[in-house]
Design an enzyme around this catalytic site. Structure first.
Site, short mmCIF file in Angstrom:
data_model
loop_
_atom_site.label_atom_id
_atom_site.label_comp_id
_atom_site.label_asym_id
_atom_site.label_seq_id
_atom_site.Cartn_x
_atom_site.Cartn_y
_atom_site.Cartn_z
N LYS A 13 0.83 -1.21 0.00
CA LYS A 13 0.00 0.00 0.00
C LYS A 13 0.87 1.27 0.00
O LYS A 13 0.65 2.17 -0.79
CB LYS A 13 -0.94 0.03 1.22
CG LYS A 13 -1.90 -1.15 1.29
CD LYS A 13 -2.81 -1.06 2.50
CE LYS A 13 -2.10 -1.09 3.83
NZ LYS A 13 -1.40 -2.35 4.14
N ARG A 127 11.78 -5.50 4.79
CA ARG A 127 11.50 -4.07 4.52
C ARG A 127 12.48 -3.17 5.27
O ARG A 127 12.81 -3.39 6.42
CB ARG A 127 10.08 -3.73 4.98
CG ARG A 127 9.83 -2.22 4.92
CD ARG A 127 8.40 -1.87 4.99
NE ARG A 127 7.74 -2.35 6.18
CZ ARG A 127 6.42 -2.25 6.36
NH1 ARG A 127 5.66 -1.70 5.45
NH2 ARG A 127 5.87 -2.71 7.46
N ARG A 160 11.31 -1.28 10.86
CA ARG A 160 10.21 -0.92 11.77
C ARG A 160 10.11 -1.89 12.94
O ARG A 160 10.31 -3.08 12.77
CB ARG A 160 8.88 -0.89 10.99
CG ARG A 160 8.65 0.43 10.31
CD ARG A 160 7.47 0.46 9.39
NE ARG A 160 6.25 -0.19 9.85
CZ ARG A 160 5.10 -0.17 9.17
NH1 ARG A 160 5.03 0.47 8.02
NH2 ARG A 160 4.04 -0.78 9.64
N ARG A 171 -0.47 -8.82 13.27
CA ARG A 171 -1.08 -7.79 12.38
C ARG A 171 -1.94 -8.46 11.31
O ARG A 171 -2.99 -7.93 10.92
CB ARG A 171 0.02 -6.93 11.75
CG ARG A 171 0.63 -5.95 12.76
CD ARG A 171 1.99 -5.44 12.32
NE ARG A 171 1.96 -4.73 11.07
CZ ARG A 171 3.01 -4.59 10.26
NH1 ARG A 171 4.17 -5.16 10.56
NH2 ARG A 171 2.90 -3.91 9.15
P1 AP5 Z 1 4.81 -1.58 1.80
O1 AP5 Z 1 4.50 -0.75 0.61
O2 AP5 Z 1 5.54 -0.94 2.93
O3 AP5 Z 1 3.47 -2.33 2.32
P2 AP5 Z 1 2.23 -1.79 3.12
O4 AP5 Z 1 1.03 -2.47 2.56
O5 AP5 Z 1 2.23 -0.29 3.15
O6 AP5 Z 1 2.56 -2.41 4.53
P3 AP5 Z 1 2.48 -1.78 5.98
O7 AP5 Z 1 3.18 -2.79 6.87
O8 AP5 Z 1 2.99 -0.38 6.03
O9 AP5 Z 1 0.97 -1.82 6.21
P4 AP5 Z 1 0.28 -1.80 7.53
O10 AP5 Z 1 -1.11 -1.65 7.05
O11 AP5 Z 1 0.54 -2.98 8.41
O12 AP5 Z 1 0.99 -0.61 8.33
P5 AP5 Z 1 0.64 0.92 8.54
O13 AP5 Z 1 1.89 1.69 8.43
O14 AP5 Z 1 -0.54 1.32 7.73
O15 AP5 Z 1 5.61 -2.87 1.28
C1 AP5 Z 1 6.09 -3.86 2.19
C2 AP5 Z 1 7.44 -4.42 1.68
O16 AP5 Z 1 7.20 -5.14 0.46
C3 AP5 Z 1 8.50 -3.35 1.35
O17 AP5 Z 1 9.75 -3.80 1.73
C4 AP5 Z 1 8.39 -3.18 -0.18
O18 AP5 Z 1 9.64 -2.77 -0.75
C5 AP5 Z 1 8.01 -4.59 -0.60
N1 AP5 Z 1 7.17 -4.61 -1.81
C6 AP5 Z 1 6.18 -3.75 -2.15
N2 AP5 Z 1 5.61 -4.10 -3.33
C7 AP5 Z 1 6.27 -5.23 -3.73
C8 AP5 Z 1 6.15 -6.08 -4.88
N3 AP5 Z 1 5.24 -5.86 -5.86
N4 AP5 Z 1 6.98 -7.16 -4.95
C9 AP5 Z 1 7.90 -7.41 -3.97
N5 AP5 Z 1 8.06 -6.62 -2.88
C10 AP5 Z 1 7.25 -5.55 -2.76
O19 AP5 Z 1 0.14 0.89 10.06
C11 AP5 Z 1 1.05 0.62 11.12
C12 AP5 Z 1 0.28 0.67 12.44
O20 AP5 Z 1 -0.29 1.99 12.63
C13 AP5 Z 1 -0.92 -0.29 12.56
O21 AP5 Z 1 -0.52 -1.59 12.96
C14 AP5 Z 1 -1.77 0.43 13.63
O22 AP5 Z 1 -1.24 0.23 14.92
C15 AP5 Z 1 -1.57 1.89 13.25
N6 AP5 Z 1 -2.61 2.37 12.32
C16 AP5 Z 1 -2.41 2.83 11.02
N7 AP5 Z 1 -3.59 3.18 10.46
C17 AP5 Z 1 -4.55 2.93 11.40
C18 AP5 Z 1 -5.96 3.07 11.42
N8 AP5 Z 1 -6.63 3.51 10.33
N9 AP5 Z 1 -6.62 2.72 12.54
C19 AP5 Z 1 -5.98 2.29 13.64
N10 AP5 Z 1 -4.63 2.11 13.69
C20 AP5 Z 1 -3.93 2.43 12.58
#
Ligand code: AP5
Length: 218
Positions: A13, A127, A160, A171
């Protein structure tokens, strides 16, 4: 364009949000990035969010909703935005709908990124992120030109806290229990488009742009 990205942790994402927001000339609004900036800045919001984030749990809705409301009220989001990581459960989706209706506005598309769980664990354990610009890398699949350094600003990349295997598994459970129901919610709203988020990053972006354009024009 008012769009949302939905998908499990590690679906890409954040990676896609950066590319698609540039392509669509709209700001990317990532709740995870905003929380992490507040944690590293030691703000009150960051103190409230940190314990939930470290465990891999969702930050309580009242904290998250208020933060998103403030962000979407900023001038740069008036003509559109790409939400990454919000909404994350059905109550947040209901709140977003009300927030936008109050501004005489509504979503155009919700793009679901699909990827299986073992791929997620591989992606997240490799990552690395830039603390300065938020750019995301992978040690194997999307490595920086110089190991451990951001291509854009040469900052030292970090891993992270929530990317340890047991936290990743938790998660994923939180995603299945609380976030996956959004897929049906947005299907019923007629807003859902789904793509496979596997293969090279550029190919996923092309698929994503095509799906967004098709859904937004239907
Ligand atoms: P990346 O693009 O970083 O993936 P992502 O989907 O953004 O993963 P996140 O771990 O950031 O999502 P998340 O939803 O768990 O965390 P968030 O920060 O939103 O890609 C991942 C890896 O794969 C990278 O190394 C990349 O290079 C690689 N990659 C990408 N595309 C690829 C491909 N096509 N092929 C191969 N490799 C690839 O949330 C973190 C925390 O914040 C949550 O746990 C929660 O505590 C809090 N939080 C955030 N939003 C909310 C909300 N709305 N409500 C409540 N709590 C929230």
């Amino acid at each position: 364009m008012r769009a949302v990205l939905v998908g499990p942790p590690g679906a890409g994402k954040g990676t896609q949000a950066q590319i698609l927001a540039t392509e669509l000339s709209i700001p990317k609004v990532s709740t995870g990035d905003i929380f992490r900036a507040n944690v590293s800045g030691g703000t009150e919001l960051g103190k409230k969010a940190k314990e939930y984030m470290d465990r891999g749990d969702l930050v309580p809705d009242e904290v998250t909703n208020a933060m998103v409301k403030d962000r979407l009220a900023q001038d740069d989001a008036a003509e559109g935005f790409l939400l990454d990581g919000f909404p994350r459960n059905v109550p947040q989706a209901e709140t977003l709908k009300t927030m936008l209706a109050d501004l005489d506005s509504k979503l155009d598309v919700v793009l679901e990124l699909r990827v299986d769980e073992e791929e997620v664990v591989n992606r997240l354990s490799g990552r690395r992120s830039c603390p300065e610009c938020g750019r995301v890398y992978h040690v194997e699949y999307d490595a920086p030109q110089t190991a451990g350094r951001c291509d854009d600003d040469n900052a030292e990349l970090y891993q992270r806290e929530d990317d340890r295997e047991e936290t990743i598994r938790h998660r994923l459970k939180v995603y299945r229990d609380q976030t996956a129901p959004l897929v049906e919610f947005y299907e019923n709203e007629g807003l859902l488009a789904t793509i496979a988020a596997t293969g090279p990053v550029g190919e996923v972006s092309e698929r994503a742009m095509a799906a967004i354009r098709e859904k937004a024009s239907s």
